[in-house]
Structure formats: C-alpha cells, structure tokens
Design an enzyme around this catalytic site. Sequence first.
Site, PDB file in Angstrom:
ATOM      1  N   SER A  45       0.789  -1.255  -0.024  1.00  0.00           N
ATOM      2  CA  SER A  45       0.059  -0.044  -0.128  1.00  0.00           C
ATOM      3  C   SER A  45       0.788   1.171  -0.093  1.00  0.00           C
ATOM      4  CB  SER A  45      -1.039   0.040   1.279  1.00  0.00           C
ATOM      5  OG  SER A  45      -1.842  -0.918   1.269  1.00  0.00           O
ATOM      6  N   LYS A 164       0.184  -9.749   8.026  1.00  0.00           N
ATOM      7  CA  LYS A 164       0.492  -8.367   8.393  1.00  0.00           C
ATOM      8  C   LYS A 164      -1.190  -7.383   8.678  1.00  0.00           C
ATOM      9  CE  LYS A 164       1.512  -3.786   6.727  1.00  0.00           C
ATOM     10  NZ  LYS A 164       2.088  -3.096   5.590  1.00  0.00           N
ATOM     11  N   SER A 166      -3.117  -4.411  10.109  1.00  0.00           N
ATOM     12  CA  SER A 166      -2.719  -2.946  10.002  1.00  0.00           C
ATOM     13  C   SER A 166      -3.766  -2.170  10.644  1.00  0.00           C
ATOM     14  CB  SER A 166      -2.590  -2.474   8.523  1.00  0.00           C
ATOM     15  OG  SER A 166      -1.325  -3.106   8.058  1.00  0.00           O
ATOM     16  N   GLY A 189       0.993  -3.876  11.235  1.00  0.00           N
ATOM     17  CA  GLY A 189       1.108  -2.866  10.267  1.00  0.00           C
ATOM     18  C   GLY A 189       1.295  -1.439  10.966  1.00  0.00           C
TER      19      GLY A 189
END
Lengths: 304, 304, 304, 304
Positions: A45, A164, A166, A189
């Site tokens: 991202s 991960k 986030s 994250g």
Amino acid sequence: MRFEGIFAALTTPFASDGSVALDRLGENIARYNRTHLRGYVVVGSTGESVLLGPEEIDRIWGTAREFAAPGKLLIAGAGVDSTNETIARARRAAELGYDAVLIKTPHYFKPLLTPAALERHYTAIADASPVPVLIYSIPQYTGIAITADLVARLAEHPNIVGIKESSGNVQLVSEIIHLSPPGFSVLTGSSGTLLYALLMGAAGGILALACFLPEAAVELYEAARAGDVARASRLQFTLLEASRKIAGELGPTGVKYAMDCVGYYGGNPRAPLLPLSDEQKRTVEAVLAESMARQKADQLGVAG
Amino acid sequence: MRFEGIFAALTTPFASDGSVALDRLGENIARYNRTHLRGYVVVGSTGESVLLGPEEIDRIWGTAREFAAPGKLLIAGAGVDSTNETIARARRAAELGYDAVLIKTPHYFKPLLTPAALERHYTAIADASPVPVLIYSIPQYTGIAITADLVARLAEHPNIVGIKESSGNVQLVSEIIHLSPPGFSVLTGSSGTLLYALLMGAAGGILALACFLPEAAVELYEAARAGDVARASRLQFTLLEASRKIAGELGPTGVKYAMDCVGYYGGNPRAPLLPLSDEQKRTVEAVLAESMARQKADQLGVAG
Amino acid sequence: MRFEGIFAALTTPFASDGSVALDRLGENIARYNRTHLRGYVVVGSTGESVLLGPEEIDRIWGTAREFAAPGKLLIAGAGVDSTNETIARARRAAELGYDAVLIKTPHYFKPLLTPAALERHYTAIADASPVPVLIYSIPQYTGIAITADLVARLAEHPNIVGIKESSGNVQLVSEIIHLSPPGFSVLTGSSGTLLYALLMGAAGGILALACFLPEAAVELYEAARAGDVARASRLQFTLLEASRKIAGELGPTGVKYAMDCVGYYGGNPRAPLLPLSDEQKRTVEAVLAESMARQKADQLGVAG
Amino acid sequence: MRFEGIFAALTTPFASDGSVALDRLGENIARYNRTHLRGYVVVGSTGESVLLGPEEIDRIWGTAREFAAPGKLLIAGAGVDSTNETIARARRAAELGYDAVLIKTPHYFKPLLTPAALERHYTAIADASPVPVLIYSIPQYTGIAITADLVARLAEHPNIVGIKESSGNVQLVSEIIHLSPPGFSVLTGSSGTLLYALLMGAAGGILALACFLPEAAVELYEAARAGDVARASRLQFTLLEASRKIAGELGPTGVKYAMDCVGYYGGNPRAPLLPLSDEQKRTVEAVLAESMARQKADQLGVAG
C-alpha cells in the site's frame, strides 16, 4: 524461515516526469541495507501499488531484488481483487527470487466478500504460490476486516505463514496470536501499537514508519525482545505522533516527505494523491523534530 | 447529445475455462438490441471490471461496439485508482467509438481522497478525454461518497456531462439535480429508487437490473415520463425485491443467475466471487417469479 | 487523591419481581470488600443506568455507600444527556459521600454534539460538582468518540481528574496519556487491552470483568506495576476471551450470568435486555472454565 | 382511526431561566390549530425529550392537550430505553387523553438490542398501552435501524398501528409499505423525501419542518394526494434545503431559530445543545428566504 523483526513497507519513488525512478529506489535500498531492518515489502500500500501498472511492478520488484543486501528478506506485495491475477503475480515474484508474497484482502465487492469467499481466495493462492503467503488486512483502506477465526483456519495451510494486521486494533491482534499456531508470524502494520503487539507475542512489524525512522523502530523491537519494557515504552512514545500524523493521516504522501526530510529520496506521489500542502509539510517537520529530540534525550538518559 | 433513458450495466460472461466468452456477450447484446434500452455500460462494476486485465477489457469493449445496434449509446467503464491510467483507458474507449466514459471515484487511499483530490482527478480526466465523462459514485463498494457540492463544481466542466449515482440516497440525488446545470444528466444506479429519481428530474438510470428485466425498467421510465405516476408506482413496486435481493445483495453473481433464468447467458462470476448457493438460487427464482406475476397482473389490469 | 488501580463497574441486581434487590447488592459488595479492588463504580453502563429511575439510583448509591469498606473508593455513574440533570445527580452523589462522579458523554443528538458542545457540557459540570469529575467515553454504546485533544483541554480544569476510556483503541489511550498532565488518571474500560494501557502509563481500569474475576484483574495490574511483563502478559491472555465474549459481546447480561457462576448474585437484566439463551450460558461457562484453568496453570508454573 | 396527513413534531419552548415555557407552547399550538396540520407529536426528539424530566413531560403533555383544537390528533413521544418505564409513560399519556404513543427504539446497549429484543420490547408495550402504538425509528440518533421484516411482524399486533421512519432511506420505506398490512400507517420523518414516501403509499409525515413551514408541508401532501405530481415535485424542491440544512444538520436548535424567524416562539435549546452561531443563523435565514420565494413563485405560476 520465520518472518520476524522490523520490515520497511517501501515507497515507490517517481521522477519528475511521473515515471518510476528505479535509480532512486536502488539508492534508498542501499541505505536501508546498512540498518538493522530485517527486510522490505516491495509494492505494498505504501508503495502505491494500486497506482502502478504490471510492467512497472515487474521492474520495481527486479530493482529491489538487485539492490537488497543478501541477508534482507524480500516480500512482494502481490494481492489484487482477482484470485487468478494474484496467483500470476505471486508466481512472478517467486521467479524474481522473493521470499514471500503479501496478499491484501480483495475488497471491491464488499457484501459478497464473506469469510467463505476470502477463505477460498487465500486457499487457492496458497495452493498455487511457489513461495509462502502472508495475509494482509488493512480495513481502513479496504473496508474489509478479517476475523481471528478466519486467520486461525487459514493458518492451518502449510503455505500460509503469517499475517500483516494493520487496523491498529490490539485486541484483534491478541486474538489472532491466541488462535494461531506457534510458528505463524503475526506482524503488525500499525507503528503506534508496535510495542503492545510485540508484548503479546507478535513476531514484528511491517511499517511505513520504518521508511523514515528505521533504526528507531528496530530499537523499540529489540528493547521489547530484551525485556526492557521501560525503555521500549519510552521509544513507543517517541513514535506515537509520527505514526498517527505522518504514516496514518498523510499516508504514502506524508511518508515520502518525511523521507525527504531525513535524507532518503521521497518525492511526490502519483495522482490522484495530492502533494502535501505547505501546512502539512510543517506538521511533518515538527513531528519529526520532536520525535528525534525525544530519541536523543532517551539515549542520553540511558548513557548517563 | 444528452444521456437519458434506461441503460443496462452489462455483465461480463465467462466460459467454463474462465476466459471471457466474447461470443456470449455478442449474443446477449444482440438480444438487448431488440429492447427499448437506450444503451449499455461496458465493463462497469456489474461487468466485474476489477477482475479483468487490460487486454480483456479491450476485447470486451470491441465486441460490444461490434454487436451494439447503431442507435444504442455505448458507455465505457474506464475508471481506476490512477488518474493517468484512467486517462489512457478513456482514450482507448474513444478510439473504439464509445460515446462516453463512466469514471468511478478513486477509493483505495480513503483518508487522502478529499474533495480537492477528487476534483483534480476528474478535471484532469475531463481535460484529456476525447469523449464526454460521466462521474460514477458507488459508496457501498468504494467507501467514498461524493457530495452534491463537488458534483456541482465538476458539472461546470464542459466535458463532464453527467453522473451515475448508485447509493440509493434519494435526497442526495435531489440535491445533485438541484445544484447542477440543466443539461447535466443525473442517472441513478439504484433500481429500487428509480421512480423517485425520475420524478425529481433525473435523466434515467444505469441499472444492473436492466440485464434481466430490461423492458420492465423501460416501462417504468416511460410511465414516469408520460406523467402516469400511478402506473409507474405499481411498476416500481414490482421491481422492489428484484432490486434489493438480486442486484443489491447478490451483486454481479445474482444478476448473472437471474439472466440465466430469463434466457440470457449469465454464467458464473470470477473468483474471489463465489457462485450462488442452492438457497440463493431459489431466492432469485422466487423473486423473479413474483416480479413477473405482478407485471403481468398490472398489464392485464391496464388492458381490462 | 488519585484514582488508580482496578475498579469494578458494578451490576445492579434485580429481584424476581423486577425491583432492585438492594440486599443482594450489599452482599456482593461485602464480598468485593475482601478483594484487592481499589473501589467501585455504582450505576454505570454495566449497572444498567439507563434502565433505572432517579429514586432507584438514589437507593442504590446509598446502599453501596453503606456496604463499601472504608478504604474503597466510590464513584457514581451520574451522566445523562442533560447538562443540568447531570449536575443535579453529581450533587446528590456528593451528598451521599461519593469520592467522584463518572460522566458519560451526552450522545442522543449526535450531529450537534461537537467538541465545543462536549467541552461546554463537561466544563459546566466540573464547575458545579462538589466532587471530582471523571470523563467517560464509550463509543460502542454512545456513537460519540471523544478525541485526545479535547481530553487534554478538559484536563486543565482543576475538577476534571481523569477519564474512563472504553473503546479498546490503545493508540487513542496512548495519545490521551501523552497529551494530559501528569496527575490526570487515565483508566481503561477495556479489560482486553488492560496490560497495554498500563504499560503506556494508564492509572488502572474500571472493568465489568472485575465483577466476576476481580482478583485476576488485580493480579494483572500488580504484575504490570511490578515490571513483571512476562507474567502480566500471561495473565492478559487468560482474560482475553472473558473480555471479548462475556463483557464485550454479552454486556451486563453476560456479566451477571458469569457472576452467578462464580458465587456472586448476578440475576437477570431489565427489559428490553433479554436473558441469556442456553447456548449463550454454555459459552460463558466454557470461557470462565478455560480462563480459570489458565490462571491456575500460571500460578502453579510460578510456584514450581 | 388511521394516522394520516402531516403532523408537526413540536419543539419544547424554554424560558430564559431554563424552565419549560408552557405559555409559549400554548401560544404556538393555538397558531398551529389554524393550519391544516393533522395533529402534533408532543415530546419527541425535536421536543428534546431526552433533556426533560418526568414532571416536566407531564406538564407539557397536559398543556398541549389543553390547547390543541378538538380535531387535531395528539401523539405522545413516550419511548425510553426501559420497557417498563415506557409502559408507565404510555399509560400516563392515555390518561391525559392522547390518541397514540410514539415509541422510539431502545438503543443504549446496541449489540444486545437484536431484532428479538426489539420485538419483545414493542410487544410488551403494545400489550400494556391503553392507546395505539406507533413505532419510531431514527437511526441517525439511535444507531439502531429497524428492518422491514421486523416491522411486518410487529404490524400484526392489533395495538401497533403504524411507524414513523426517519432515516430518509426511501427504499426501506417502500419495503415497509410493501410488507405491512393495508391499514398500517407508514409515516415518514424525513421532509426531504416526503413526496417519494407519499407516492409509494405512505400515510403522511411527522415532521420537524412542519414547525416552521406547516402549510408548505400540507400543500405538498395534498398535491400528492390529488395526483398533481408536477406541482408536488416543485413543492418538494422548495423544501429540500430547509429539510437538509435546518431540520437535518441543525436539529431542534435550527428548527427553533427558524420558528423565531417566521413568528412562532422558538428560543434556545437546553444544554448540552449549543445556541446557533451567527453564521448558522444567517444560513437558516437564507434557506428560509429562498424556500419562501420559491413557494411564492410557484403559487403565482399556478395562478397565472
């Protein structure tokens, strides 16, 4: 191989004509190689993956592979909405020598992306990917929140080795750790909650903040690992505003400007992302200055 | 040229091996040509745009162009997150002879996609596109809701000629109509509120429901235009459940199965979308049967 | 006086005829007096405050005052939507000898309850209250999330001495601690993130979970205070499911049944809250059993 | 008796010392008696019900009963979170001669207020209330959205005779009408979508906007009933901004100031609601001026 430690979620540098600045990417990585970062996520991202074409992604992955020091782990951001296209990207990353792929939840057709649909998506990708798969959940961008129960089921697949997470929801991270098998790598994250994730048993973090404060993130990680919670708490404090006001509120745009401030090449993001306003730049500078002053005070305190 | 009337948001047919079934697409369009639909949107949300590669999209646009009858308007779904890639797609659609492009709001980096960022995105695309631009807002998929004020500002651009508003928020549609100039085409994407949008001055609708009930949608449009509100209200009632339970809750997957039920080629969606369960199929069948029974009763009543 | 340590957010016991069972309340408190709880919140959310009339509240406050052991701090849940009625309740609690009042954000008129409106509300109450004020933010029930900036401004008032933050958002708790003055008591209402709040400098917790696992919550608090993070982490793990599945998902109803399971008087909630289903009761029992087994294992491990 | 037509959701006037100004309430009602409003809701959301004590509510109900003209229907806003307290209030309203009670969904314990809990709440109240019950759903304030299916089940109770639906979701209103029995009164609380609700078969509206534009709302209702959709659409347009910017965004505070502007007694709301800023007052004045200019133009056009 277990994925643990601090990874930088790399930005993608652009030249003034808007093309990918591969040379700048190489220079940034050469500098990161001298830090204690455990590795890099390339085209996630923070790398503005949704604004890049397939050929660009290929060149970025290749350049990162070329410049990354031998000991650094390389993770390719390879998830898109289509299951088959994700598989194709995972295969390409494997050919280029990546150690793992990070697969974002599909998200466009929200009401249809039930846990059953997500489970089939990840299972199909894990079956086909030549390299291990890390799940990637980032509900603030996707609107899709993966549950601890689903992660626990997916963690039984031998080729799904971690996640991960986030969202910054510490209780969710705790539940995932609680429900997943011992070797499964739970990485946060969210730099603003890194310490708590680590204390709960997280294996580390994949952090945009590590693009501009790599050693600070690593120090926090190592203090937590060494059981020095007092020091880790102080370090977490020094990162709080940088996490919230730069990586959180300003996203890749803010991270890039912060990189410019500390000597990396950041540059502008691609449209439709707007460059920072002057006021936003002042905010980034002030947050960085305060964060570094606190770190310095902390180091002197420890030394003294 | 003004965009008014009922448009079908076409599905993308897939063969059993997962490839795009261009022949099936051609057959569907040949049948739609015999209805009173005003035209087609090709590769929109219902066309599973996010699950298609660029070459596939090119072939789908070409096939639709080839099969569409001369009088039908053709609108290309061309919006992706990147401003520049969207411009490239708009140019390609224009080369293929499309009448307009439908440009979805970018949406991945939600906190950064402020009204100012959206304004710059649409302005850059409208400046560059050889054909007129229709804005596309579908917050239930994107998480981004465009405001009436921003639409009013964008409507001043000579190459931004309308909007497809799919939230189903009738008051928002009213405000957009209220604030935008007379020639601007406000089209609803919500078949469950089509009548109210029309009564408020909307120019028509771009509807997934028109894939399987094209003439019912057109009849409602024409009754409303002719001022026969009583009849239009009855017709709106007959579409209510089909709108909610098929197009709304089951998305492209439900629309495709409903097409199979009424003689078009629907087929399965691409992964990660799951095929319908047997129970979901029974729901689609029951809703369609009730909807068609009501339409028949209405026609007999009118005839009698 | 600083508010620190673990407080139980007491339930309100009802007799089988629906009236408040003051005798049962007294018995529960007499037992809690023998734990290391720092004090009690009386008539908060867990006490079903919104289902009680003013005279009932008066009697409950009086009974709790009568039964609480001398060293225990008493906090009255006194916040309602009206500023003036909240002031009247705070005065009544002070007359009855309470040490502080806990004031929930007003919340009915959501779009109108801006930070400026909340600031005026809390300032007026703090000006008028004879006893110190604790802010109370519980967005999962109220839909109103207080910001760290507003808390920092309110913390400058000499009679606003702390906050109970119940969202479970650890980063928000960190920011509040970061921005508020040293003596300000930040208490978490989220038992699933208690440890992280404590590590960040929180003064303690006001917990529904402490109604049925008072000593476990206190042990975690004391381990964290003593710097024994390894032990505190293990204890946090033992509370995770009880926090999520009992206090979180089942609210006062679940807390009351858990109290029944461990020897306190829980009983049924008031309508419109429904009694637990048999399946929900089995869940509570299973979660409690596992939590207590883990605690026992932990104690043996420490002893061994 | 069926509840149809336009009802004003009355405000509660306060004197400068903060007490309820019963005389002002009487004067307002005396003026409303000369309009074509069908009746009044007393102590609803617009009446700041959550900021009033039980004795105050009693006096307000009594005063409204005394001043309301014989032909006007009187509906008491009687819903609070507690089922039993709601029943007590419904009985009191019946004693005072009210024609019905309006019962807001309970809402504090959101995760526990399942459809089953809501069903039991409404059924218990309808069983006990001496006068008919109208359901009241206003998710923008309560966070609880009632479903069409639940309304359909509740509509089978002989003492549940209608609903005020205030979300502004026209498709939901359509579904409720679709699923509920013929005599059931579906009233909208959303003046910005009044016409569409009426066209779909709604029985009328309970509107805050009717406090300051009573005759405009009634004219729209009558035009729609007479089948003059063109005129009704123009009238709906004249109310759009007043609905959104006064009743919607500024709530009771904006409604009260608009009342002051047109000759009723509005006054200030109770804390924690803030008085309007000067800028907000200018907005209200401008919206009212434009709305009345459009109405005048419409009447001249019709006359000419």
